[in-house]
Motif scaffolding. Structure first.
Motif, PDB file in Angstrom:
ATOM      1  N   MET A   1       0.843  -1.185   0.000  1.00 29.03           N
ATOM      2  CA  MET A   1       0.000   0.000   0.000  1.00 29.03           C
ATOM      3  C   MET A   1       0.892   1.254   0.000  1.00 29.03           C
ATOM      4  N   LYS A   2       0.596   2.163  -0.927  1.00 20.69           N
ATOM      5  CA  LYS A   2       1.376   3.384  -1.047  1.00 20.69           C
ATOM      6  C   LYS A   2       0.945   4.388   0.022  1.00 20.69           C
ATOM      7  N   LYS A   3       1.917   4.971   0.720  1.00 22.52           N
ATOM      8  CA  LYS A   3       1.621   5.936   1.764  1.00 22.52           C
ATOM      9  C   LYS A   3       1.382   7.310   1.142  1.00 22.52           C
ATOM     10  N   MET A   4       0.246   7.928   1.505  1.00 24.15           N
ATOM     11  CA  MET A   4      -0.091   9.257   0.998  1.00 24.15           C
ATOM     12  C   MET A   4       0.658  10.316   1.803  1.00 24.15           C
ATOM     13  N   PRO A   5       1.248  11.309   1.128  1.00 23.47           N
ATOM     14  CA  PRO A   5       1.929  12.380   1.873  1.00 23.47           C
ATOM     15  C   PRO A   5       0.927  13.249   2.630  1.00 23.47           C
ATOM     16  N   LEU A   6       1.360  13.797   3.756  1.00 26.09           N
ATOM     17  CA  LEU A   6       0.510  14.664   4.566  1.00 26.09           C
ATOM     18  C   LEU A   6       0.791  16.121   4.252  1.00 26.09           C
ATOM     19  N   LYS A  16      -3.456  16.449   7.155  1.00 30.12           N
ATOM     20  CA  LYS A  16      -4.335  15.460   6.518  1.00 30.12           C
ATOM     21  C   LYS A  16      -3.648  14.936   5.266  1.00 30.12           C
ATOM     22  N   GLU A  17      -4.189  13.831   4.737  1.00 31.38           N
ATOM     23  CA  GLU A  17      -3.639  13.277   3.505  1.00 31.38           C
ATOM     24  C   GLU A  17      -3.849  14.255   2.357  1.00 31.38           C
ATOM     25  N   LYS A  18      -2.834  14.354   1.519  1.00 35.27           N
ATOM     26  CA  LYS A  18      -2.842  15.287   0.390  1.00 35.27           C
ATOM     27  C   LYS A  18      -4.074  15.105  -0.498  1.00 35.27           C
TER      28      LYS A  18
END
Length: 87
Positions: A1-6, A16-18
């Motif tokens: 799972m790809k981590k979303m940048p904050l 929050k997630e971008k």
């Protein structure tokens, strides 16, 4: 799972997630607009996808501080209208 940048909301200062936020961008030419793709060239500022944060953006004139330039009321109005049209 790809981590979303904050990213931090300029209105409520929450991280929050971008992907959950709206991006407002000032292009190298100085044009300010909403960036729905997240890929426009220029200086970006993030704001929550909520009506409360959009209203705070207008009331406190937060873009003036973030982009370090005078931002006209028409731009704030167009951002609010674009946000409401997206809903």
């Amino acid at each position: 799972m790809k981590k979303m940048p904050l990213r931090m909301c300029i209105a409520c200062r929450e991280m929050k997630e971008k992907g959950q936020m709206l991006r407002i961008v000032r292009s190298p030419e100085g044009e300010i607009s909403l960036d729905f793709t997240g890929r426009k060239n220029g200086r970006g500022a993030y704001i929550c996808d909520s009506e409360a944060c959009i209203k705070k953006l207008n009331k406190a004139k937060l873009l003036n501080r973030v982009f370090e330039c005078a931002v006209s009321d028409e731009i704030y109005k167009s951002i609010e209208e674009a946000y409401l049209a997206k809903k």
